[in-house]
Design a protein around this motif. Structure first.
Motif, PDB file in Angstrom:
ATOM      1  N   HIS A  28       0.846  -1.195   0.000  1.00 34.54           N
ATOM      2  CA  HIS A  28       0.000   0.000   0.000  1.00 34.54           C
ATOM      3  C   HIS A  28       0.882   1.246   0.000  1.00 34.54           C
ATOM      4  O   HIS A  28       1.875   1.323   0.729  1.00 34.54           O
ATOM      5  CB  HIS A  28      -0.911   0.023   1.235  1.00 34.54           C
ATOM      6  CG  HIS A  28      -2.009  -1.006   1.201  1.00 34.54           C
ATOM      7  ND1 HIS A  28      -2.839  -1.183   0.117  1.00 34.54           N
ATOM      8  CD2 HIS A  28      -2.415  -1.913   2.128  1.00 34.54           C
ATOM      9  CE1 HIS A  28      -3.709  -2.142   0.368  1.00 34.54           C
ATOM     10  NE2 HIS A  28      -3.467  -2.613   1.582  1.00 34.54           N
ATOM     11  N   GLY A  29       0.523   2.202  -0.794  1.00 30.12           N
ATOM     12  CA  GLY A  29       1.301   3.425  -0.902  1.00 30.12           C
ATOM     13  C   GLY A  29       2.051   3.520  -2.206  1.00 30.12           C
ATOM     14  O   GLY A  29       2.353   4.619  -2.685  1.00 30.12           O
ATOM     15  N   ALA A  30       2.376   2.352  -2.810  1.00 27.07           N
ATOM     16  CA  ALA A  30       3.025   2.349  -4.118  1.00 27.07           C
ATOM     17  C   ALA A  30       2.003   2.751  -5.186  1.00 27.07           C
ATOM     18  O   ALA A  30       0.845   2.332  -5.138  1.00 27.07           O
ATOM     19  CB  ALA A  30       3.606   0.979  -4.428  1.00 27.07           C
ATOM     20  N   SER A  31       2.419   3.549  -6.165  1.00 26.93           N
ATOM     21  CA  SER A  31       1.479   4.099  -7.144  1.00 26.93           C
ATOM     22  C   SER A  31       0.842   3.039  -8.031  1.00 26.93           C
ATOM     23  O   SER A  31      -0.225   3.270  -8.592  1.00 26.93           O
ATOM     24  CB  SER A  31       2.191   5.133  -8.017  1.00 26.93           C
ATOM     25  OG  SER A  31       3.247   4.532  -8.756  1.00 26.93           O
ATOM     26  N   LEU A  32       1.471   1.882  -8.170  1.00 27.18           N
ATOM     27  CA  LEU A  32       0.902   0.861  -9.040  1.00 27.18           C
ATOM     28  C   LEU A  32      -0.090  -0.061  -8.337  1.00 27.18           C
ATOM     29  O   LEU A  32      -0.837  -0.799  -8.996  1.00 27.18           O
ATOM     30  CB  LEU A  32       2.010   0.029  -9.704  1.00 27.18           C
ATOM     31  CG  LEU A  32       2.714  -1.054  -8.887  1.00 27.18           C
ATOM     32  CD1 LEU A  32       3.533  -1.947  -9.816  1.00 27.18           C
ATOM     33  CD2 LEU A  32       3.571  -0.485  -7.813  1.00 27.18           C
ATOM     34  N   VAL A  33      -0.144  -0.038  -7.001  1.00 22.90           N
ATOM     35  CA  VAL A  33      -1.060  -0.908  -6.271  1.00 22.90           C
ATOM     36  C   VAL A  33      -2.503  -0.473  -6.526  1.00 22.90           C
ATOM     37  O   VAL A  33      -2.846   0.712  -6.433  1.00 22.90           O
ATOM     38  CB  VAL A  33      -0.757  -0.884  -4.759  1.00 22.90           C
ATOM     39  CG1 VAL A  33      -1.836  -1.630  -3.979  1.00 22.90           C
ATOM     40  CG2 VAL A  33       0.608  -1.503  -4.488  1.00 22.90           C
ATOM     41  N   GLY A  34      -3.337  -1.447  -6.874  1.00 27.04           N
ATOM     42  CA  GLY A  34      -4.737  -1.171  -7.156  1.00 27.04           C
ATOM     43  C   GLY A  34      -5.022  -0.833  -8.596  1.00 27.04           C
ATOM     44  O   GLY A  34      -6.191  -0.639  -8.972  1.00 27.04           O
ATOM     45  N   LYS A  35      -3.988  -0.761  -9.428  1.00 23.37           N
ATOM     46  CA  LYS A  35      -4.188  -0.397 -10.834  1.00 23.37           C
ATOM     47  C   LYS A  35      -4.105  -1.622 -11.741  1.00 23.37           C
ATOM     48  O   LYS A  35      -3.392  -2.581 -11.460  1.00 23.37           O
ATOM     49  CB  LYS A  35      -3.138   0.636 -11.262  1.00 23.37           C
ATOM     50  CG  LYS A  35      -3.322   1.989 -10.589  1.00 23.37           C
ATOM     51  CD  LYS A  35      -2.329   2.998 -11.112  1.00 23.37           C
ATOM     52  CE  LYS A  35      -2.562   4.358 -10.462  1.00 23.37           C
ATOM     53  NZ  LYS A  35      -1.582   5.364 -10.919  1.00 23.37           N
TER      54      LYS A  35
END
Length: 445
Positions: A159-166
């Motif tokens: 969580h917090g990384a820009s690619l998580v959830g994309k």
């Protein structure tokens, strides 16, 4: 192709399993009837034969063998078995050794004259992994492909990384063709992703990229750049000494060894950037003495895998950025990765993977086995009459276990997408999960 593997330990067994899916004629031999029985129960063709016995080698038809591999515990047994097999007619032999001196060119030539065509020193392979961890401590795995023209990087994302959830198609729109996500390890599942795959917290994501885009991967994975200045190594093993010889001399190395006599004996034989300490690397007092609080990388290389894992967990508690543990029990690797200790090194898997690569022929210049993902990344050269030529990759029926990670064309590295049309002599990085390498070779032949 007929292959005989002498030694039914973990290396020989793992190698036999890897080769079994390639539709080769594999015979596993060992002087222990107990080990042979165990391997037969695993559906491996195993024979209770002493690999250093001339009559035994004749019994299994070693004279018709294309490759004879010696991976028994004792170096002398491996060399003897290979020499005998060669004299009896085996076309090629390979021996696992424990003495780095044998790899000097004049000694290699000496063994070739005796009939041992190739030597493999697992400690060198493990040392390479340690040096990569020191160079790129934010990555779980870092592998150079095509002599460094392309890079494979494995990164744990949170969580917090820009690619998580994309979704991957969103990442492509945002970043263009700067990288390609070739696989995702999620819990105990390996995923060869598509554009509709979404990255989740806790995923171990494998990227391919060109060297100038390594920083992009680090940025979107939200990994801190650490300039490694200090490394603590627990266990003065052969692997440790090989790694020390390759780590840059401007990095301080603190070597902890439990055997007092051994620690004292090597003090005057190490580079000036190395300090030796006697004691147990799990002892908090000793860790404070070596300055664990300002250590960037901690490497545990004792002969006890549980000790290594526990020591790395302790180092994490002291704030060490990167930990590396030698885990020699193949069955525990997935479990150890679940503890989130950093990178794991298994010499047996490295050895088996290296030998496996040698069997794939001239069309495949390199294969790396990714133990944590149960996958392989291979380098292939597209032939002029290959069926993958002149067709957009999206129109090829590759299935859901194969993806192309990147390529080098006329010396220029580049990424690949569905619209890419391959040309003859392109050098292509192929990532596959549970796919026989011969199946991949058929794609390029």
């Amino acid at each position: 192709m007929k292959v005989v593997i002498a030694g039914a330990g973990e290396v020989g067994t793992h190698l036999a399993k890897m080769l079994q899916r390639e539709d080769l004629d594999i015979t596993l031999i060992d002087s222990s009837s107990t080990r042979v029985k165990e391997k037969r129960e695993m559906d491996l063709f195993a024979q209770n034969i002493n690999p250093t016995s001339l009559s035994g080698l004749r019994q299994i038809g070693v004279q018709d063998t294309d490759l004879f591999v010696g991976v028994m515990p004792e170096e002398s047994d491996n060399l003897t078995a290979c020499i005998l097999a060669s004299r009896l007619g085996a076309k090629r032999t390979l021996a696992r050794i424990n003495n780095h001196e044998y790899l000097e060119q004049e000694n290699i030539d000496f063994f070739v004259d005796l009939g041992v065509n190739s030597l493999i020193y697992p400690e060198d392979l493990a040392a390479d992994e340690i040096v990569a961890a020191v160079r790129y401590p934010w990555a779980r795995q870092f592998i150079e492909l095509f002599n460094g023209s392309l890079i494979l990087v494995g990164v744990k994302v949170r969580h917090g990384a820009s690619l998580v959830g994309k979704y991957l198609y969103e990442l492509d729109k945002e970043n263009g063709k700067l990288f390609h996500i070739v696989a995702i390890k999620r819990d105990f599942e390996t995923i060869i992703p598509t554009g509709r795959t979404r990255v989740e917290h806790g995923d171990l994501v494998f990227f391919t990229c060109t060297p100038n885009n390594i920083s992009t991967i680090r940025r979107i994975a939200d990994k801190r750049l650490v300039n490694v200045r200090k490394v603590v190594i627990m266990g003065a093993s052969r692997t440790a000494l090989r790694a020390i010889a390759r780590i840059p001399s401007d990095i301080k190395i603190y070597l902890i060894e439990r055997d007092k006599e051994k620690a004292l004996g090597m003090t005057n034989h190490l580079p000036v950037n190395v300090r030796v300490f006697h004691g147990d690397g799990r002892d908090p007092a000793l860790l404070h003495e070596v300055g664990i609080e300002d250590t960037d990388v901690f490497v545990a290389l004792t002969e006890n895998s549980e000790t290594n894992v526990m020591a790395c967990l302790a180092a994490k508690q002291f704030g060490v950025f990167k930990t590396v543990a030698k885990e020699e029990n193949i069955d525990y690797i997935q479990l150890s990765y679940g503890l989130d200790i950093g990178s794991l090194i298994n010499k047996k898997l490295l050895t088996a993977g290296h030998i496996y690569r040698m069997l794939l022929g001239a069309d495949t210049s390199n294969v790396k086995c990714l133990s944590v993902a149960n996958a392989d990344v291979a380098e292939f050269i597209a032939k002029r009459d290959s069926r993958i030529i002149s067709v957009p990759i999206k129109d090829l029926d590759l299935g859901d276990r194969i993806t192309f990670g990147g390529m080098v064309r006329n010396g220029i590295p580049m990424m690949i997408d569905g619209n890419t049309v391959l040309e003859p002599y392109d050098h292509i990085a192929v990532f596959c999960h549970d796919v026989p390498m011969n199946q991949l070779k058929d794609l390029f032949s």
